[in-house]
Design a protein around this motif. Structure first.
Motif, short mmCIF file in Angstrom:
data_model
loop_
_atom_site.label_atom_id
_atom_site.label_comp_id
_atom_site.label_asym_id
_atom_site.label_seq_id
_atom_site.Cartn_x
_atom_site.Cartn_y
_atom_site.Cartn_z
N LEU A 187 -51.97 1.72 -42.19
CA LEU A 187 -51.89 2.81 -41.21
C LEU A 187 -53.20 2.98 -40.45
N VAL A 188 -54.31 2.90 -41.17
CA VAL A 188 -55.62 3.06 -40.53
C VAL A 188 -55.88 1.90 -39.57
N VAL A 189 -55.53 0.69 -39.97
CA VAL A 189 -55.71 -0.48 -39.08
C VAL A 189 -54.87 -0.31 -37.82
N LYS A 190 -53.62 0.12 -37.97
CA LYS A 190 -52.77 0.37 -36.79
C LYS A 190 -53.38 1.45 -35.91
N ALA A 191 -53.86 2.53 -36.53
CA ALA A 191 -54.44 3.63 -35.76
C ALA A 191 -55.68 3.18 -35.00
N ILE A 192 -56.54 2.41 -35.65
CA ILE A 192 -57.75 1.91 -34.99
C ILE A 192 -57.38 0.99 -33.82
N ALA A 193 -56.41 0.12 -34.04
CA ALA A 193 -55.98 -0.77 -32.96
C ALA A 193 -55.41 0.02 -31.79
N ILE A 194 -54.63 1.06 -32.09
CA ILE A 194 -54.06 1.90 -31.02
C ILE A 194 -55.17 2.62 -30.26
N ILE A 195 -56.15 3.16 -31.00
CA ILE A 195 -57.27 3.85 -30.35
C ILE A 195 -58.03 2.89 -29.44
N LEU A 196 -58.30 1.68 -29.94
CA LEU A 196 -59.01 0.69 -29.12
C LEU A 196 -58.19 0.28 -27.90
N PHE A 226 -47.36 7.16 -33.87
CA PHE A 226 -47.38 5.78 -33.37
C PHE A 226 -47.78 4.80 -34.48
N SER A 227 -48.73 5.20 -35.32
CA SER A 227 -49.16 4.34 -36.42
C SER A 227 -48.05 4.17 -37.45
N LEU A 228 -47.39 5.27 -37.81
CA LEU A 228 -46.30 5.20 -38.79
C LEU A 228 -45.15 4.34 -38.29
N THR A 229 -44.76 4.54 -37.04
CA THR A 229 -43.66 3.74 -36.51
C THR A 229 -44.06 2.27 -36.36
N GLY A 230 -45.32 2.02 -36.02
CA GLY A 230 -45.79 0.64 -35.93
C GLY A 230 -45.77 -0.04 -37.28
N LYS A 252 -38.29 1.84 -31.11
CA LYS A 252 -38.88 1.22 -29.91
C LYS A 252 -39.63 2.20 -29.02
N ALA A 253 -39.16 3.42 -28.94
CA ALA A 253 -39.80 4.39 -28.05
C ALA A 253 -41.19 4.81 -28.54
N PHE A 254 -41.46 4.58 -29.83
CA PHE A 254 -42.72 5.05 -30.41
C PHE A 254 -43.69 3.93 -30.75
N ILE A 255 -43.40 2.72 -30.31
CA ILE A 255 -44.23 1.59 -30.70
C ILE A 255 -45.19 1.24 -29.57
N ILE A 256 -46.47 1.26 -29.91
CA ILE A 256 -47.50 0.84 -28.97
C ILE A 256 -48.00 -0.55 -29.37
N LEU A 257 -48.20 -0.74 -30.67
CA LEU A 257 -48.72 -2.02 -31.17
C LEU A 257 -47.82 -2.54 -32.26
#
Length: 187
Positions: free
Chosen positions: A72-81, A104-108, A182-187
């Motif tokens: 989750l933290v890796v997804k969140a960091i990637a989304i922030i970047l 977004f992190s949870l759905t990713g 799909k609507a909540f996926i950024i990465l």
């Protein structure tokens, strides 16, 4: 095609590392063979970042919450970047609501986990046709990863005349859940 190199690198590195973390989680969840060379490689690659958190959050049976939290933290960091380097978000102030970041992190993470199970199931089906008694580490790992899903699906649809229809149910459920995500996926 029109993606800038920094965004491409961030999404690629974040996607690969979160994939490896979630593969580790899925392997532990399905109790796959730890001594399989592929399992050992996944653990070896992810251990430096998961190990310190595992000292605090010990695995509970098959559930390793430390690995999930790191994913989750890796997804969140990637989304922030990605947001920081995106010209659209930079023009809007370049910040994100923490609740939205969590969603977004949870759905990713859930989408990546479902993708792992989709491909493992597809691989297990193909292996069952081509080389059902293979002793190679990769087919063995795919079968071990997907067998708990097959067992759950067989409770709903038992084999009919020697034909196992459980993969169809698994594919259908994964596709339905992923269509809602799909609507909540950024990465």
């Amino acid at each position: 095609m029109g993606q800038d190199p920094i965004t491409l690198i961030v999404s690629l590195v974040g996607g690969i590392f979160s994939f490896l973390l979630l593969m580790r989680f899925a392997l532990q969840l399905s109790q796959a063979d730890y001594y399989n060379p592929i399992s050992q490689s996944v653990v070896r690659i992810t251990q430096p970042i998961v190990g310190p958190l595992q000292r605090v959050l010990r695995p509970r049976g098959r559930f390793d919450f430390a690995t999930l939290i790191v994913a989750l933290v890796v997804k969140a960091i990637a989304i922030i970047l990605l947001i920081q380097f995106s010209p659209v978000f930079a023009a809007a102030g370049g910040s994100i609501n923490p609740l939205h970041l969590l969603i977004f992190s949870l759905t990713g993470v859930l989408n990546t986990l479902l993708t792992i199970y989709f491909w493992a199931t597809l691989g297990a089906v193909i292996i069952s046709w081509i080389a059902p008694d293979s002793y190679h580490p990769a087919p063995q790992l795919l079968l071990q990863l997907s067998e708990p899903l097959f067992a759950l699906a067989r409770r709903v649809i038992p084999p009919i005349g020697g034909l196992d229809l459980s993969p169809i149910l698994i594919f259908l459920l994964i596709q339905i859940v992923q269509s809602y995500l799909k609507a909540f996926i950024i990465l």
